[in-house]
Scaffold this active site. Structure first.
Site, PDB file in Angstrom:
ATOM      1  N   PRO A  33     -11.141  -8.269  23.323  1.00 30.32           N
ATOM      2  CA  PRO A  33      -9.831  -7.624  23.436  1.00 30.32           C
ATOM      3  C   PRO A  33      -9.823  -6.287  24.169  1.00 30.32           C
ATOM      4  O   PRO A  33      -8.766  -5.747  24.451  1.00 30.32           O
ATOM      5  CB  PRO A  33      -9.414  -7.439  21.974  1.00 30.32           C
ATOM      6  CG  PRO A  33     -10.693  -7.414  21.208  1.00 30.32           C
ATOM      7  CD  PRO A  33     -11.664  -8.263  21.948  1.00 30.32           C
ATOM      8  N   ASP A  56      -9.226 -11.031  35.205  1.00 29.97           N
ATOM      9  CA  ASP A  56      -7.770 -10.897  35.116  1.00 29.97           C
ATOM     10  C   ASP A  56      -7.399  -9.500  34.638  1.00 29.97           C
ATOM     11  O   ASP A  56      -8.274  -8.679  34.335  1.00 29.97           O
ATOM     12  CB  ASP A  56      -7.140 -12.010  34.273  1.00 29.97           C
ATOM     13  CG  ASP A  56      -7.688 -12.110  32.872  1.00 29.97           C
ATOM     14  OD1 ASP A  56      -7.830 -13.233  32.384  1.00 29.97           O
ATOM     15  OD2 ASP A  56      -7.972 -11.047  32.262  1.00 29.97           O
ATOM     16  N   LYS A  78      -2.326  -9.622  37.850  1.00 29.08           N
ATOM     17  CA  LYS A  78      -1.336  -8.701  38.418  1.00 29.08           C
ATOM     18  C   LYS A  78      -1.887  -7.288  38.393  1.00 29.08           C
ATOM     19  O   LYS A  78      -2.260  -6.784  37.347  1.00 29.08           O
ATOM     20  CB  LYS A  78      -0.070  -8.740  37.545  1.00 29.08           C
ATOM     21  CG  LYS A  78       1.121  -9.274  38.286  1.00 29.08           C
ATOM     22  CD  LYS A  78       2.341  -9.237  37.394  1.00 29.08           C
ATOM     23  CE  LYS A  78       2.802 -10.649  37.111  1.00 29.08           C
ATOM     24  NZ  LYS A  78       3.558 -10.808  35.906  1.00 29.08           N
ATOM     25  N   GLY A 109      -9.784 -11.852  29.510  1.00 23.13           N
ATOM     26  CA  GLY A 109      -9.565 -11.065  28.303  1.00 23.13           C
ATOM     27  C   GLY A 109      -9.655 -11.962  27.077  1.00 23.13           C
ATOM     28  O   GLY A 109      -9.278 -13.135  27.121  1.00 23.13           O
ATOM     29  N   GLY A 110     -10.180 -11.428  25.990  1.00 20.24           N
ATOM     30  CA  GLY A 110     -10.253 -12.202  24.745  1.00 20.24           C
ATOM     31  C   GLY A 110     -11.230 -13.346  24.860  1.00 20.24           C
ATOM     32  O   GLY A 110     -12.354 -13.174  25.319  1.00 20.24           O
ATOM     33  N   MET A 191       1.730 -13.055  23.361  1.00 21.39           N
ATOM     34  CA  MET A 191       2.754 -12.987  24.419  1.00 21.39           C
ATOM     35  C   MET A 191       4.174 -13.034  23.835  1.00 21.39           C
ATOM     36  O   MET A 191       5.048 -13.700  24.385  1.00 21.39           O
ATOM     37  CB  MET A 191       2.560 -14.134  25.418  1.00 21.39           C
ATOM     38  CG  MET A 191       1.243 -14.055  26.156  1.00 21.39           C
ATOM     39  SD  MET A 191       0.891 -15.524  27.135  1.00 21.39           S
ATOM     40  CE  MET A 191       0.288 -16.654  25.884  1.00 21.39           C
ATOM     41  N   GLY A 220      -4.769  -3.500  21.337  1.00 23.69           N
ATOM     42  CA  GLY A 220      -5.732  -3.571  20.236  1.00 23.69           C
ATOM     43  C   GLY A 220      -7.158  -3.359  20.703  1.00 23.69           C
ATOM     44  O   GLY A 220      -7.589  -3.937  21.694  1.00 23.69           O
TER      45      GLY A 220
HETATM   46  C1  LIG Z   1      -2.512 -14.788  28.371  1.00 27.61           C
HETATM   47  S1  LIG Z   1      -2.850 -14.303  26.735  1.00 27.61           S
HETATM   48  C2  LIG Z   1      -4.595 -14.277  26.767  1.00 27.61           C
HETATM   49  C3  LIG Z   1      -5.238 -14.271  25.416  1.00 27.61           C
HETATM   50  C4  LIG Z   1      -6.740 -14.062  25.463  1.00 27.61           C
HETATM   51  N1  LIG Z   1      -7.387 -15.132  26.157  1.00 27.61           N
HETATM   52  C5  LIG Z   1      -7.343 -13.896  24.071  1.00 27.61           C
HETATM   53  O1  LIG Z   1      -8.102 -14.762  23.637  1.00 27.61           O
HETATM   54  O2  LIG Z   1      -7.072 -12.883  23.428  1.00 27.61           O
HETATM   55  C6  LIG Z   1      -2.392 -12.612  26.773  1.00 27.61           C
HETATM   56  C7  LIG Z   1      -1.860 -12.127  25.455  1.00 27.61           C
HETATM   57  O3  LIG Z   1      -2.916 -11.915  24.529  1.00 27.61           O
HETATM   58  C8  LIG Z   1      -2.589 -10.852  23.660  1.00 27.61           C
HETATM   59  N2  LIG Z   1      -3.613  -9.815  23.795  1.00 27.61           N
HETATM   60  C9  LIG Z   1      -4.736  -9.878  24.508  1.00 27.61           C
HETATM   61  N3  LIG Z   1      -5.486  -8.763  24.373  1.00 27.61           N
HETATM   62  C10 LIG Z   1      -4.800  -7.967  23.539  1.00 27.61           C
HETATM   63  C11 LIG Z   1      -5.046  -6.665  23.009  1.00 27.61           C
HETATM   64  N4  LIG Z   1      -6.147  -5.979  23.313  1.00 27.61           N
HETATM   65  N5  LIG Z   1      -4.118  -6.135  22.177  1.00 27.61           N
HETATM   66  C12 LIG Z   1      -3.010  -6.822  21.858  1.00 27.61           C
HETATM   67  N6  LIG Z   1      -2.723  -8.058  22.330  1.00 27.61           N
HETATM   68  C13 LIG Z   1      -3.612  -8.625  23.158  1.00 27.61           C
HETATM   69  C14 LIG Z   1      -1.201 -10.369  24.073  1.00 27.61           C
HETATM   70  O4  LIG Z   1      -0.252 -11.062  23.298  1.00 27.61           O
HETATM   71  C15 LIG Z   1      -1.165 -10.779  25.527  1.00 27.61           C
HETATM   72  O5  LIG Z   1       0.167 -10.918  25.990  1.00 27.61           O
END
Ligand SMILES: C[S@@+](CC[C@H](N)C(=O)[O-])C[C@H]1O[C@@H](n2cnc3c(N)ncnc32)[C@H](O)[C@@H]1O
Length: 273
Positions: A33, A56, A78, A109-110, A191, A220
């Protein structure tokens, strides 16, 4: 069927002829994150050895700062003034990088398999004779709940975690909130910041108690983290106070009561060392 990998090639799509031989591999790596300390050891090793990293916009600056100066960085999301790359362009660039013998990392991310189109990329790579290795990362649900100081399950409050997307593309049906709402569960909405009001209304109409605790966690585990809590009925108003561009997660469920933000008298979970 390939006996070594268990991989069955997919039929080619028109105008997009697959290559018969497997040449190389691309690593689809989860960056977590945002906090670089939440990278896995495996992710760190692959980043240390990568020639090129396609990342990304969700990948934090703190993580990008770990890349060596010789690593080619390709932002495909973006960035100010630029549109994100189309999925097709990303797919082709990954194939090209692998075929040219580069150690290519697709950094997301994530976790790469949670709302991150890993499936499309894996399918495309395999169709072109390139293996993809998935390297999991800490998904936002886990990172944000930990950062906000509450667990996602708790035998007193929730035995189910539902991960849903709050983003609805134009023309797509809105989620059926009756299938999401319910007692003893934690609902995590990715999202969902810009639709928070509609999401809360949908859940309440579907029978969710409007007094269910809810949290919004923006950025976060990264610089600029903000945690706000309130009831489900208040979630729209809470969301309206947050910058629309920040990554933000909505969490709805009784577990939010354990957050120091909800009950400030509770001890913070930050380890002292
Ligand atoms: C396209 S999704 C990708 C999710 C990512 N693959 C994951 O596993 O966390 C993007 C969304 O993940 C959430 N997100 C990802 N990183 C975040 C963070 N550090 N803090 C809060 N929300 C996060 C938000 O809702 C953001 O709009």
């Amino acid at each position: 069927m390939d006996g070594m990998t268990g991989y069955t090639p997919l039929p080619p799509t028109i105008g997009d002829e697959p290559s018969p031989q497997r040449s190389s591999a691309v690593a689809l790596v989860g960056a977590g994150p945002g906090d670089p300390e939440l990278l896995t050891v495996k992710a760190q090793r692959l980043l240390d050895r990568a020639d090129i990293v396609f990342h990304d916009e969700l990948v934090s600056d703190a993580i990008l700062a770990l890349l060596g100066p010789e690593v080619e960085r390709v932002p495909v999301g973006k960035v100010k003034g630029n549109h994100s790359w189309s999925q097709d362009r990303i797919n082709r660039a990954l194939v090209e990088a692998a075929r040219s013998g580069k150690r290519a990392v697709r950094l997301k991310g994530g976790d790469p398999s949670v709302f991150a189109r890993a499936g499309e990329e894996i399918e495309y790579l395999r169709r072109h004779g390139i293996e993809a290795e998935l390297v999991p990362g800490v998904t936002a649900a886990l990172g944000c709940a930990a950062a906000a100081g509450f667990p996602l399950t708790d035998r007193r409050y929730a035995s189910t975690v539902m991960i849903v997307s709050g983003h609805v593309r134009e023309g797509d049906p809105t989620p059926d909130w009756r299938r999401v709402a319910g007692p003893r569960r934690t609902i995590v909405v990715y999202m969902g910041l810009s639709n928070a009001h509609e999401i809360a209304e949908g859940l309440i109409e579907a029978g969710q108690d409007p007094n269910t605790p809810a949290a919004l966690i923006a950025n976060g585990t990264r610089a600029g983290q903000r945690v706000s809590t309130g009831t489900l009925a208040e979630l729209g108003a809470i969301a309206a106070r947050h910058a629309a561009d920040d990554p933000a997660l909505l969490v709805i469920g009784e577990v939010v009561r354990l957050s120091p933000e909800w009950a400030p008298q509770q001890p913070q979970w930050t380890a002292a060392w």
